[in-house]
Design a protein around this motif. Structure first.
Motif, short mmCIF file in Angstrom:
data_model
loop_
_atom_site.label_atom_id
_atom_site.label_comp_id
_atom_site.label_asym_id
_atom_site.label_seq_id
_atom_site.Cartn_x
_atom_site.Cartn_y
_atom_site.Cartn_z
N PRO A 1 15.66 -45.67 -20.33
CA PRO A 1 15.45 -44.34 -19.75
C PRO A 1 14.74 -44.45 -18.39
O PRO A 1 13.79 -45.24 -18.24
CB PRO A 1 14.56 -43.63 -20.77
N ASP B 1 14.62 -40.29 -13.47
CA ASP B 1 15.56 -39.28 -12.96
C ASP B 1 16.30 -38.58 -14.09
O ASP B 1 17.20 -37.77 -13.85
CB ASP B 1 16.56 -39.92 -12.00
N GLY B 2 15.91 -38.90 -15.35
CA GLY B 2 16.55 -38.27 -16.50
C GLY B 2 17.77 -39.01 -17.01
O GLY B 2 18.39 -38.57 -17.98
N GLY B 3 18.10 -40.12 -16.40
CA GLY B 3 19.28 -40.86 -16.80
C GLY B 3 18.97 -42.00 -17.76
O GLY B 3 17.82 -42.46 -17.86
N GLY C 1 24.56 -41.99 -18.79
CA GLY C 1 24.46 -40.63 -19.28
C GLY C 1 23.05 -40.11 -19.17
O GLY C 1 22.17 -40.73 -18.55
N ASP C 2 22.81 -38.95 -19.79
CA ASP C 2 21.49 -38.34 -19.79
C ASP C 2 20.64 -38.94 -20.91
O ASP C 2 21.10 -39.06 -22.06
CB ASP C 2 21.60 -36.83 -19.98
N ALA C 3 19.41 -39.28 -20.57
CA ALA C 3 18.57 -40.00 -21.53
C ALA C 3 18.12 -39.13 -22.70
O ALA C 3 18.18 -39.56 -23.86
CB ALA C 3 17.35 -40.58 -20.80
N GLU C 4 17.68 -37.91 -22.43
CA GLU C 4 17.03 -37.12 -23.49
C GLU C 4 17.93 -36.87 -24.70
O GLU C 4 17.54 -37.19 -25.83
CB GLU C 4 16.52 -35.80 -22.92
N ARG D 1 24.10 -46.18 -14.62
CA ARG D 1 23.82 -44.94 -15.35
C ARG D 1 24.98 -44.63 -16.28
O ARG D 1 26.14 -44.57 -15.86
CB ARG D 1 23.59 -43.78 -14.39
N CYS E 1 26.48 -40.75 -25.05
CA CYS E 1 26.81 -40.85 -23.62
C CYS E 1 28.31 -40.96 -23.38
O CYS E 1 28.78 -40.67 -22.28
CB CYS E 1 26.11 -42.06 -23.01
#
Length: 357
Positions: A162, A165-167, A204-207, A202, A103
């Motif tokens: 996680p 919203d994907g974050g 970063g992006d979680a995935e 938030r 992240c």
């Protein structure tokens, strides 16, 4: 592939960590701690993280860490596995740290590297790299939901959660409810994390962050399993040399020699697989395949080594006072952590295009 043998620096690191654990992590103390309300040894964590700087091994120098590699972290995990040390090293210094590196959150990363803040990724310990994530709901800027099987959540100061919203959100541990779960491995307790309107930032992006974190966790877990297996083999050999039956050392009986020889071969092969995984994570070459190979092999060997230790120690191995049960429970719990051996074999088959008919 680089040389998988231990370098002089890695051997020196091993010696320093082993000396510290010998002085501050004896088996009787670990057993007593598992019977208490405070299973984590935070005093030992402080010595490892702040005193030796091990919490920041994977963090670059510019961000307050040691700028080392996964090879050095693997050596530390070998020694922690040999001592079944009840510290959140794997969960904070590896898993949470890898997520933060993905992240790019330098502020929180620096806090974890210093060892004064303990982080935990709020993903179930059983989750394999690439598995579907369980996410909490983001409603009106706050987080709601329940996550189970979170390792070392009770010791964490910050949770990486996680959301739908994907974050990936950084959540202070004192804003959530952490409920202990019944855990097989009492040295790495699990908990349920309940978020009821918890504020989060938030990061970063979680995935991609979670995938990177779980891949590193699976790869380096093999080194912890190596430490468990190596302790079991070493202690069993020592015991069978001392224990006598019919006025002969038990270890002199041929049938037991064969069992120990087979176990030695398995542990040697596990060392090669674990070292290859650590080196692949450090170099970035063939990482997915090498990690899958290591985890497909590591769990059965660690469990087998602990089971053999229990059986060959006979009656004393069945007592609560002897530490073998700690190693068997750690090996069993590790066998389903970050994906089972079967899950990694399936992943490996996909990676090398050897799908089942």
């Amino acid at each position: 592939m680089t040389d998988l043998l231990y370098s002089e620096e890695e051997e020196a690191l091993r010696a320093a960590v082993r000396d510290l654990l010998t002085d501050h992590c004896d088996a009787a103390g670990v057993i007593a701690r598992t019977e208490s309300d405070a299973p984590h040894d935070l005093a030992l964590w402080k010595l490892l993280a702040e005193g030796m700087g091990l919490a920041g091994l994977l963090v670059p120098d510019a961000q307050g860490g040691q700028g080392a590699s996964h090879r050095e972290a693997a050596v530390v995990l070998e020694e922690l596995g040999r001592a079944v040390a009840p510290v959140p090293y794997l969960t904070s210094a590896v898993v949470a740290t890898e997520a933060l590196l993905a992240c790019g959150d330098e502020e929180l990363l620096g806090r974890l590297a210093s060892g004064r803040t303990i982080g935990a990724l709020a993903v179930g310990l059983h989750a394999a790299p690439g598995a579907a994530l369980k996410a909490v709901r983001l409603e009106n800027g706050t987080l709601h939901g329940e996550l189970t099987g979170i390792a070392d959540a009770a010791a964490a100061d910050v949770l990486l959660v996680p959301a739908d919203d994907g974050g990936l959100y950084a959540v202070a541990a004192d804003t959530v409810t952490v409920t202990p779960q019944t855990s097989l491995d009492l040295t790495r307790p699990l908990a349920t994390v309940t978020l009821d309107g918890a504020p989060g930032r938030r990061i970063g992006d979680a995935e991609p962050a979670v995938r990177r974190a779980l891949r590193a966790a699976a790869g380096l877990l093999a080194s912890e399993q190596l430490g468990v297996a190596d302790w079991a083999l070493t202690e069993t050999v020592r015991y069978l040399k001392e224990r006598k039956q019919f006025n002969r050392p038990v270890g002199g009986f041929q049938a037991l020699k064969h069992r120990l020889a087979q176990l030695w071969l398995e542990v040697v092969n596990l060392r090669a697989a674990a070292r290859a995984a650590a080196d692949a994570l450090a170099s970035g070459e063939d990482t997915d395949v090498t990690v899958a190979v290591a985890q497909a092999y590591a769990a059965p060997v660690a469990v087998h080594a602990a089971e053999e230790a229990l059986q060959l120690h006979a009656g004393i191995g069945m007592t609560w006072e002897h530490p073998i049960h700690l190693y068997l429970k750690r090996a069993k719990a590790d066998s389903i952590a970050y994906g089972t051996a079967g899950a990694h074999r399936e992943a490996l088959a996909e990676l090398v295009d050897l799908r089942a008919p």
